[in-house]
Design a protein around this motif. Structure first.
Motif, mmCIF file in Angstrom:
data_model
loop_
_atom_site.group_PDB
_atom_site.id
_atom_site.type_symbol
_atom_site.label_atom_id
_atom_site.label_comp_id
_atom_site.label_asym_id
_atom_site.label_seq_id
_atom_site.Cartn_x
_atom_site.Cartn_y
_atom_site.Cartn_z
ATOM 1 N N ALA A 146 0.844 -1.208 0.000
ATOM 2 C CA ALA A 146 0.000 0.000 0.000
ATOM 3 C C ALA A 146 0.874 1.251 0.000
ATOM 4 C CB ALA A 146 -0.928 -0.007 1.218
ATOM 5 N N LEU A 147 1.959 1.229 0.771
ATOM 6 C CA LEU A 147 2.878 2.374 0.799
ATOM 7 C C LEU A 147 3.524 2.570 -0.565
ATOM 8 C CD1 LEU A 147 4.513 1.847 4.303
ATOM 9 C CD2 LEU A 147 3.333 3.918 3.553
ATOM 10 N N HIS A 148 3.869 1.455 -1.202
ATOM 11 C CA HIS A 148 4.476 1.542 -2.529
ATOM 12 C C HIS A 148 3.487 2.132 -3.532
ATOM 13 C CE1 HIS A 148 6.583 0.401 -6.214
ATOM 14 N NE2 HIS A 148 5.502 -0.237 -6.602
ATOM 15 N N LEU A 149 2.243 1.641 -3.509
ATOM 16 C CA LEU A 149 1.243 2.084 -4.493
ATOM 17 C C LEU A 149 0.797 3.524 -4.254
ATOM 18 C CD1 LEU A 149 -0.928 -1.151 -4.734
ATOM 19 C CD2 LEU A 149 0.642 -0.264 -6.468
ATOM 20 N N SER A 150 1.070 4.057 -3.069
ATOM 21 C CA SER A 150 0.724 5.454 -2.800
ATOM 22 C C SER A 150 1.978 6.300 -2.641
ATOM 23 C CB SER A 150 -0.152 5.553 -1.548
ATOM 24 O OG SER A 150 0.486 4.954 -0.447
ATOM 25 N N SER A 151 3.120 5.781 -3.093
ATOM 26 C CA SER A 151 4.384 6.499 -2.950
ATOM 27 C C SER A 151 4.479 7.642 -3.951
ATOM 28 C CB SER A 151 5.548 5.531 -3.171
ATOM 29 O OG SER A 151 5.511 5.052 -4.509
ATOM 30 N N ALA A 152 5.445 8.505 -3.746
ATOM 31 C CA ALA A 152 5.623 9.657 -4.629
ATOM 32 C C ALA A 152 5.894 9.204 -6.061
ATOM 33 C CB ALA A 152 6.774 10.521 -4.113
ATOM 34 N N GLU A 153 6.734 8.198 -6.206
ATOM 35 C CA GLU A 153 7.091 7.738 -7.550
ATOM 36 C C GLU A 153 5.864 7.239 -8.305
ATOM 37 O OE1 GLU A 153 9.558 4.278 -7.469
ATOM 38 O OE2 GLU A 153 9.261 3.936 -9.604
ATOM 39 N N VAL A 154 5.059 6.424 -7.641
ATOM 40 C CA VAL A 154 3.871 5.863 -8.315
ATOM 41 C C VAL A 154 2.856 6.967 -8.589
ATOM 42 C CG1 VAL A 154 1.933 4.273 -8.027
ATOM 43 C CG2 VAL A 154 4.225 3.570 -7.345
ATOM 44 N N GLN A 155 2.668 7.859 -7.619
ATOM 45 C CA GLN A 155 1.690 8.930 -7.824
ATOM 46 C C GLN A 155 2.140 9.879 -8.940
ATOM 47 O OE1 GLN A 155 -0.268 10.943 -4.649
ATOM 48 N NE2 GLN A 155 -0.063 9.261 -3.193
ATOM 49 N N ARG A 156 3.433 10.076 -9.054
ATOM 50 C CA ARG A 156 3.933 10.930 -10.141
ATOM 51 C C ARG A 156 3.616 10.306 -11.484
ATOM 52 N NH1 ARG A 156 8.852 11.028 -8.666
ATOM 53 N NH2 ARG A 156 8.723 12.904 -7.394
ATOM 54 N N THR A 157 3.840 8.996 -11.588
ATOM 55 C CA THR A 157 3.547 8.297 -12.847
ATOM 56 C C THR A 157 2.068 8.415 -13.188
ATOM 57 O OG1 THR A 157 5.203 6.658 -12.232
ATOM 58 C CG2 THR A 157 3.754 6.109 -14.060
ATOM 59 N N PHE A 158 1.223 8.142 -12.202
ATOM 60 C CA PHE A 158 -0.212 8.226 -12.448
ATOM 61 C C PHE A 158 -0.623 9.635 -12.860
ATOM 62 C CE2 PHE A 158 -2.885 4.546 -11.634
ATOM 63 C CZ PHE A 158 -1.984 3.628 -11.127
ATOM 64 N N ALA A 159 -0.026 10.622 -12.209
ATOM 65 C CA ALA A 159 -0.401 12.005 -12.502
ATOM 66 C C ALA A 159 -0.040 12.363 -13.943
ATOM 67 C CB ALA A 159 0.291 12.949 -11.529
ATOM 68 N N LEU A 160 1.167 12.041 -14.342
ATOM 69 C CA LEU A 160 1.635 12.489 -15.657
ATOM 70 C C LEU A 160 1.070 11.636 -16.785
ATOM 71 C CD1 LEU A 160 5.335 13.307 -14.703
ATOM 72 C CD2 LEU A 160 3.421 14.887 -15.004
ATOM 73 N N GLU A 161 0.802 10.368 -16.497
ATOM 74 C CA GLU A 161 0.317 9.490 -17.587
ATOM 75 C C GLU A 161 -1.201 9.434 -17.669
ATOM 76 O OE1 GLU A 161 2.070 5.622 -17.359
ATOM 77 O OE2 GLU A 161 4.119 6.372 -17.407
ATOM 78 N N THR A 162 -1.881 9.601 -16.532
ATOM 79 C CA THR A 162 -3.338 9.398 -16.547
ATOM 80 C C THR A 162 -4.118 10.568 -15.952
ATOM 81 O OG1 THR A 162 -3.456 8.361 -14.361
ATOM 82 C CG2 THR A 162 -2.895 6.931 -16.208
ATOM 83 N N THR A 203 -4.227 11.509 -12.966
ATOM 84 C CA THR A 203 -4.748 11.191 -11.635
ATOM 85 C C THR A 203 -4.124 12.162 -10.647
ATOM 86 O OG1 THR A 203 -4.932 8.862 -12.228
ATOM 87 C CG2 THR A 203 -4.934 9.400 -9.889
ATOM 88 N N LEU A 204 -4.954 12.857 -9.890
ATOM 89 C CA LEU A 204 -4.439 13.894 -8.996
ATOM 90 C C LEU A 204 -3.784 13.278 -7.772
ATOM 91 C CD1 LEU A 204 -7.504 16.270 -9.264
ATOM 92 C CD2 LEU A 204 -5.339 16.405 -10.493
ATOM 93 N N PRO A 205 -2.605 13.740 -7.413
ATOM 94 C CA PRO A 205 -1.853 13.092 -6.333
ATOM 95 C C PRO A 205 -2.302 13.554 -4.958
ATOM 96 C CG PRO A 205 -0.595 14.897 -7.237
ATOM 97 C CD PRO A 205 -1.861 14.831 -8.036
ATOM 98 N N THR A 206 -1.877 12.807 -3.946
ATOM 99 C CA THR A 206 -2.086 13.197 -2.552
ATOM 100 C C THR A 206 -0.755 13.279 -1.819
ATOM 101 O OG1 THR A 206 -2.352 10.876 -1.914
ATOM 102 C CG2 THR A 206 -4.360 12.099 -2.427
ATOM 103 N N HIS A 207 0.338 13.014 -2.523
ATOM 104 C CA HIS A 207 1.672 13.023 -1.922
ATOM 105 C C HIS A 207 2.222 14.447 -2.005
ATOM 106 C CE1 HIS A 207 5.664 11.596 -0.862
ATOM 107 N NE2 HIS A 207 5.182 10.384 -0.723
ATOM 108 N N VAL A 208 2.640 14.994 -0.874
ATOM 109 C CA VAL A 208 3.058 16.401 -0.849
ATOM 110 C C VAL A 208 4.269 16.644 -1.748
ATOM 111 C CG1 VAL A 208 2.056 16.864 1.407
ATOM 112 C CG2 VAL A 208 4.392 16.048 1.253
#
Lengths: 489, 424
Positions: free
Chosen positions: B327-343, B345-350
Motif C-alpha cells: 500500500a505504501l508503494h502504491l501510494s508512494s511519490a514515484e507511483v503517484q507521479r507516474t499516475f499524474a503524468l500518464e493518466t 490522476t491527482l496526487p495526494t503526496h506532498v
C-alpha cells in the motif's frame, strides 16, 4: 581571561548537554508494531529544538543507515490542537514543570510540539517491525544546527496481531450432513417397508430419487430453513455472527414498512399481467406456427425464439437504452417521452420488456403440447360442422389444460421473483418514497436492497419468508382450484 | 448388511466428513518463503490507469523477490459491496482500492465482532504519514481508525470544447464567471443537436458543489444533517432547471451518456472530473478546463465534493506487514507521479504537489486549483447514508410531485432517521 574562557566553555557545553535527550528507555509491549519510548531532558532546551527519533533494524546503530521515524519540536503551543490520547495517529505525551503528563500539541502538518520547560517525553512509536529487534536513538538538533545523539536502546515489538479467526463452517456442514443423513435413513426405511409389503418393483426407485433429494436438501431445503431462522434474529452487517433471537420482530417491521401494500400490489399486477400476456400471445403464436399451411414456419420460429436465445442481461440493457429520452423509441414515435423517469411510464416499460422476454418460452411449451394433440378429433369436429372458434374452445383449450395449468403456475412463480428485468431496467426506480420501495420495485428487488444495500439481513430474511408464504399459499390454492395434480396424474 | 446399506453409510460419512475439517486443515500451505498477496483494484478494464497499476505491481515484485501479487479487477461502483460480501465469507483480499466515501459504510460492518478493514495507525511511522496531504489522510479515517492510505483525489470541474465556442462565437469560460454567465453561455451554445452543457441534473454528487456555492451544507460541524440548509433548495431548483426550464442539458442525461455527448461534440461544456480527460484527448476533443463559477459576483464559488481513493488492508489479511508495504508503494511519490503524468490522476503526496512536471502541466495544475476550493467529503456514517434520501428528493422534484424545500426537508428527516437507526 583563561577563567572566563573556561567558564564560557562550560556554560556553552552545559547548554548542549542539557538539551540532549537522556535516560532513554523502550518497552516493546505496547501493542502490535508499537514500542513505547521515553526520554528526559535535564532542562536548558531552547525554542526550535527538534528531537529526531531514529531507528535502525539492527542491534548496531548506525545513523547513516538509520531511518527517521518521527520528530518532536520544542516551541509555542498557543493555537495548536491538542488531541487527546487515542485520537491522533499515535500517542505522545509530555511532562511539564508541574509533572503532569499531557498529550502533546500538534502542528497542522502533524509534528508533535511540546512547550518550553518540558522535562519528559513519552511516545508510542508506530510502524515497528513485529518481532524484530530495533535500535532506537534520539538526535537532538538545536536551532543553530548543532546536533547530538543520545544513547541507543534496543527493543522488540512483542505485541501480537489481532488476527481474525476463520469463520466457523463446521456447524453448517454438520447441519447439512445431518439433513442428508436423515433423508438417507428415510429412504432406507421406505425401501424396507416396500420390501416388507412385497413391492419389489419399486426397490430401485428410492435409490434413483436419492441424488435429487440430497441435492435439494443441500441447495434448497437447508438455505430455506436457515433463512427462516435468520428471519427470527437481529442479524445485520454490524453484528453478523453475533445475532440474537428476537422472535417475530422482523416480520412486524416488514408489515409496517412504508409501501408494503404498494410493492405487494405491484408485484401481483406485474405477475398477473405478464403471465396472462405470455400465455395469450404464446398460445396465438404457437397455434400460428402449428398451422401446416404457414410457409416459412422454421424461419418464423427462429426469429420468435431470439428473445429467449439472447442473454436477458443484454436484451434488458438494450431496451433500457431504447426507452431513454434520446433512444430510438422517441426517434421512431417523434416524441420526447421520458418513460423511465415517470412512475407509471416506468412500470409500463418494465412490463412490456418482460412480456417480450417471456413469450418465446410459453410459445415453445404450448407448441409442444399442441403437436401432441390427436388430429382425428379435429377431423371429426370438422365433419360435424364445428367452426375454428368452436374447435378452439371445445377441443384445443380443454386438451391443453394439462399443459397450461402447470405452465401458468410456473410462469407466475418465476415472474413473481423476476429480479433481473427490474434491476437492470430501472433498479426499482424512480424512487419517490423516502423510506420504502421504489415505483417499479417488486418484492424480490426490494429484498435485495434491504439485504445488500441496507445490510439488514434479518429483515431481508423475513421479507423472503413472507414472499415464500405468499407463493406457497397461491400455489396451493391454484392447484386445488384447477385440480392440477389430478390432471398430471 | 446389504450392499446398498453400506453404500448409504459411505455416502453419509462422505457428507459429514467435511464438518470435521477445520479451516486451518483446509488451507493449502503456500510455498515456503514466498509471501502471496491478493489485491483488488477498481480501475477501468484496459485503461491507462490499470496498465500503470500493473506496471508498478510488477516493479514491487521485482524489488521484493519473495513476494507474489495476485491482481483482480472489480467494478468501482461495486468494489465496496463485493469486498464486504467476500469479507463476510472470510475471503477478503489482502489489499483493496476503495474510495473515502465508501469507508463510512464498510467501517460499520462487523463479522463476529471484528471490523473488515485494518486500522493502519500502528503500521505507519509518523515520517511515512507526513508524506501525505493532511486532508487526504484525514479523509481516510473513520471513527478514529485509519482505514486506508490515500493514493489519489478527485473532484468535478468545468471542462469545455473550445471549437464549439468558436463556432457559436461565445467567449471561453474562465475563473471570473458566475453561475449566470454559465447559464447564458449554455443557452447561447444550445442549438440544433448541440447542448450547451452536459451533466446529470438528478445526481446528488453533481449537486453537492452547487449546494455549497448557494450557501448550503450537507452537515453542520457536529455532523448533523443539514440537507435543507439555506441555499440548498435554490441550488436544487437551479440545477434541475438547467434541463427542465432552460433546456441547456439534454433530457435524461446521466453520467455515462454525458461522456458520450461530449465525446461526439454534442455538448460544449461538461461538469466532469479528471478521470475522463485522457478519453476526451484520445477522442480528439481539444478539451480545456476552468474553475466552476461563483454564485453571483460576490458569492461563494461552486465547491465540488473532493473524494479520495486509497489502498486499504483487510483485517483478515495474514500478511498485513507486506500488504502495508505494498500500500505504501502504491501510494508512494514515484507511483503517484507516474499516475499524474500518464493518466491525470491527482496526487495526494506532498512531494508530487511541488514536482515541476506536475506544476507545469495545465491539466493537473488546473484540477489541483479546483481541489483547493472544493469541499472534502466527510468520512462519516452520514456521508455513506446521504445518497438514498437525496435520490428520492431529486426524483420528486424532477417529477414535479414536490417542491425543492419540501423534498429536502423530507430527505433530511429520512437521513436523520437512518442515522438514529444505525446508531441504535
Amino acid at each position: 581571561m583563561k577563567r572566563m574562557a573556561v567558564l564560557f566553555a562550560v556554560l556553552a557545553l552545559s547548554g548542549l548537554v542539557a538539551a540532549e535527550a537522556q535516560d532513554l528507555s523502550a518497552d516493546g509491549d505496547a501493542g502490535y508494531r508499537q514500542v513505547t519510548l521515553e526520554w528526559s531532558m535535564a532542562g536548558g532546551e531552547v525554542e526550535g529544538t527538534v528531537f529526531e527519533v531514529w531507528t535502525n533494524a539492527s542491534n548496531a546503530f548506525d545513523l547513516e543507515l538509520a531511518t527517521l521515524h518521527s520528530t518532536v519540536m520544542v516551541g509555542p503551543t498557543e493555537g495548536l490542537a491538542q488531541p487527546p490520547l487515542g485520537a491522533w495517529y499515535d500517542d505522545c505525551s509530555a511532562n511539564g514543570p508541574t509533572g503532569t503528563a499531557e498529550p502533546v500539541h500538534r502542528h497542522p502538518n502533524g509534528t508533535a510540539v511540546v512547550p518550553l520547560g518540558t522535562t519528559d517525553i513519552r511516545c508510542v512509536l508506530t510502524g515497528m517491525p513485529p518481532g524484530e529487534e530495533v535500535a532506537i536513538a534520539v538526535r537532538t538538533v538545536l536551532p543553530d544546527g548543532q546536533a547530538s545523539l543520545s544513547e541507543v536502546v534496543l527493543s522488540t515489538s512483542s505485541g501480537e496481531d489481532d488476527l481474525v479467526g476463520a469463520l466457523p463452517t463446521s456447524p453448517y456442514l454438520f447441519a447439512i450432513g445431518s439433513i442428508v443423513l436423515s433423508l438417507i435413513a428415510l429412504l432406507a426405511g421406505l425401501r424396507w417397508l416396500d420390501a416388507r409389503d412385497g413391492r419389489t418393483s419399486s426397490r430401485s426407485a428410492h435409490l434413483f430419487i436419492a441424488p435429487a433429494l440430497i441435492a435439494l436438501a443441500v441447495l434448497t431445503f437447508y438455505p430455506v430453513l436457515y433463512g427462516m431462522w435468520l428471519a427470527l434474529t437481529d442479524a445485520d452487517q454490524s453484528r453478523l455472527g453475533e445475532q440474537a433471537f428476537i422472535g417475530f420482530g422482523n416480520f412486524v417491521e416488514v408489515v409496517r414498512t412504508s409501501g408494503f401494500l404498494r410493492v405487494t400490489a405491484f408485484t401481483l399486477v406485474w405477475s398477473v399481467v405478464n403471465v396472462t400476456a405470455h400465455i395469450v400471445v404464446g398460445l396465438m403464436l404457437a397455434m400460428a406456427l402449428n398451422s401446416s399451411s404457414l410457409k416459412g414456419r422454421g424461419a418464423y420460429r427462429t426469429v420468435l425464439l431470439l428473445p429467449w436465445a439472447v442473454p436477458s442481461y443484454i436484451s434488458v440493457l438494450v431496451w433500457r437504452g431504447m426507452f431513454e429520452p434520446a433512444g430510438i423509441i422517441n426517434d421512431l414515435l417523434g416524441t420526447e417521452l421520458n418513460l423511465l423517469a415517470d412512475p407509471a411510464g416506468a412500470r409500463l416499460a418494465v412490463i412490456l420488456v418482460n412480456i417480450w422476454l417471456g413469450i418465446p418460452f410459453m410459445m415453445m411449451s404450448i407448441s409442444g403440447a399442441l403437436q401432441a394433440l390427436p388430429q382425428d378429433m379435429y377431423e371429426a369436429a370438422e365433419m360435424d360442422g364445428a367452426g375454428p372458434w368452436t374447435q378452439f374452445t371445445n377441443l384445443t383449450l380443454p386438451n391443453l389444460r394439462s399443459a397450461l395449468v402447470p405452465l401458468s403456475l410456473l410462469g407466475f412463480i418465476w415472474t413473481f421473483n423476476m429480479f433481473n428485468v427490474i434491476y437492470l431496467m430501472t433498479d426499482g426506480g424512480p424512487n419517490l418514497d423516502f423510506d420504502g420501495p421504489g415505483s417499479t420495485d417488486i418484492l424480490i428487488t426490494y429484498v435485495y436492497d434491504v439485504a445488500f444495500r441496507d445490510g439488514a439481513y434479518g429483515v431481508a430474511a423475513a421479507w423472503s419468508v413472507v414472499i415464500f408464504l405468499m407463493l406457497v399459499a397461491f400455489s396451493w390454492t391454484y392447484m386445488q382450484r384447477t385440480n392440477a395434480t389430478e390432471a398430471v396424474a | 448388511m446389504p450392499k446398498q446399506t453400506w453404500l448409504a453409510l459411505a455416502l453419509a460419512a462422505l457428507v459429514l466428513l467435511p464438518g470435521c475439517i477445520t479451516e486451518e486443515d483446509a488451507l493449502a500451505p503456500g510455498e515456503e518463503g514466498v509471501v502471496q498477496l491478493s489485491v483488488w483494484h477498481s480501475f477501468a478494464a484496459e485503461s491507462k490507469e490499470e496498465a500503470a497499476f500493473r506496471a508498478h505491481i510488477a516493479a514491487f515484485e521485482a524489488a521484493n523477490p519473495g513476494v507474489e501479487v495476485d491482481v483482480t479487477g472489480v467494478p468501482f461502483a461495486e468494489a465496496d459491496r463485493q469486498f464486504m460480501i467476500a469479507a463476510q465469507g472470510g475471503e477478503a483480499p489482502d489489499l483493496v482500492r476503495l474510495s473515502s466515501d465508501q469507508l463510512g459504510k464498510i467501517g460499520d460492518v462487523r463479522v463476529s465482532g471484528q471490523p473488515l478493514l485494518e486500522d493502519l495507525r500502528p503500521h505507519l511511522t509518523p515520517n511515512e504519514r507526513s508524506s501525505y496531504d493532511v486532508r487526504a489522510l484525514h479523509a481516510m479515517r473513520y471513527e478514529g481508525a485509519l482505514l486506508g492510505l490515500p493514493a489519489s483525489q478527485d473532484c468535478l470541474s468545468l471542462l469545455y470544447n473550445p471549437l464549439l465556442f468558436d463556432t457559436a462565437g461565445v467567449g471561453y469560460p474562465d475563473a471570473s464567471w458566475t453561475h449566470e454567465d454559465l447559464l447564458q453561455a449554455a443557452m447561447d451554445l444550445t442549438a440544433g443537436d448541440v447542448q450547451g452543457l452536459a451533466m446529470p441534473v438528478k445526481d446528488a454528487y453533481w449537486w453537492f458543489g452547487f449546494q455549497a456555492g448557494f450557501g448550503g451544507a450537507l452537515f453542520d460541524a457536529n455532523g448533523t444533517p443539514t440537507l435543507d440548509s439555506n441555499g440548498s433548495a435554490e441550488a436544487m431548483r437551479w440545477v434541475v432547471g438547467l434541463e427542465q426550464v432552460h433546456g441547456v442539458v439534454l433530457q435524461g442525461t446521466q453520467s455515462e451518456s454525458m461522456k458520450t455527448q461530449f465525446l461526439s461534440s454534442k455538448a460544449a461544456m461538461i461538469v466532469d472530473g479528471p478521470w475522463n480527460w485522457a478519453t476526451y484527448e484520445a477522442g480528439r476533443i481539444p478539451v480545456q478546463q476552468t474553475l466552476l463559477p461563483t454564485v453571483g459576483i460576490d458569492g461563494d464559488r461552486i465547491a465540488p465534493l473532493v473524494t479520495y481513493k486509497g489502498w486499504s488492508v483487510a483485517k483478515q489479511s495474514e500478511e498485513k506487514v507486506w500488504a502495508t508495504k505494498l500500500a505504501l508503494h502504491l501510494s508512494s511519490a514515484e507511483v503517484q507521479r507516474t499516475f499524474a503524468l500518464e493518466t491525470y490522476t491527482l496526487p495526494t503526496h506532498v512531494e508530487v504537489y511541488d514536482d515541476p512536471a506536475v506544476v507545469e502541466d495545465p491539466v493537473l495544475s488546473g484540477f489541483l486549483e479546483q481541489l483547493m476550493v472544493g469541499t472534502p467529503a466527510p468520512t462519516t456514517r452520514g456521508m455513506a447514508l446521504v445518497y438514498d434520501p437525496l435520490v428520492s428528493a431529486f426524483e420528486n422534484v424532477y417529477a414535479g410531485t414536490m417542491e425543492a424545500e419540501e423534498a429536502l426537508r423530507r430527505a433530511d428527516e429520512a437521513l436523520e432517521a437512518d442515522l438514529a437507526e444505525a446508531a441504535a
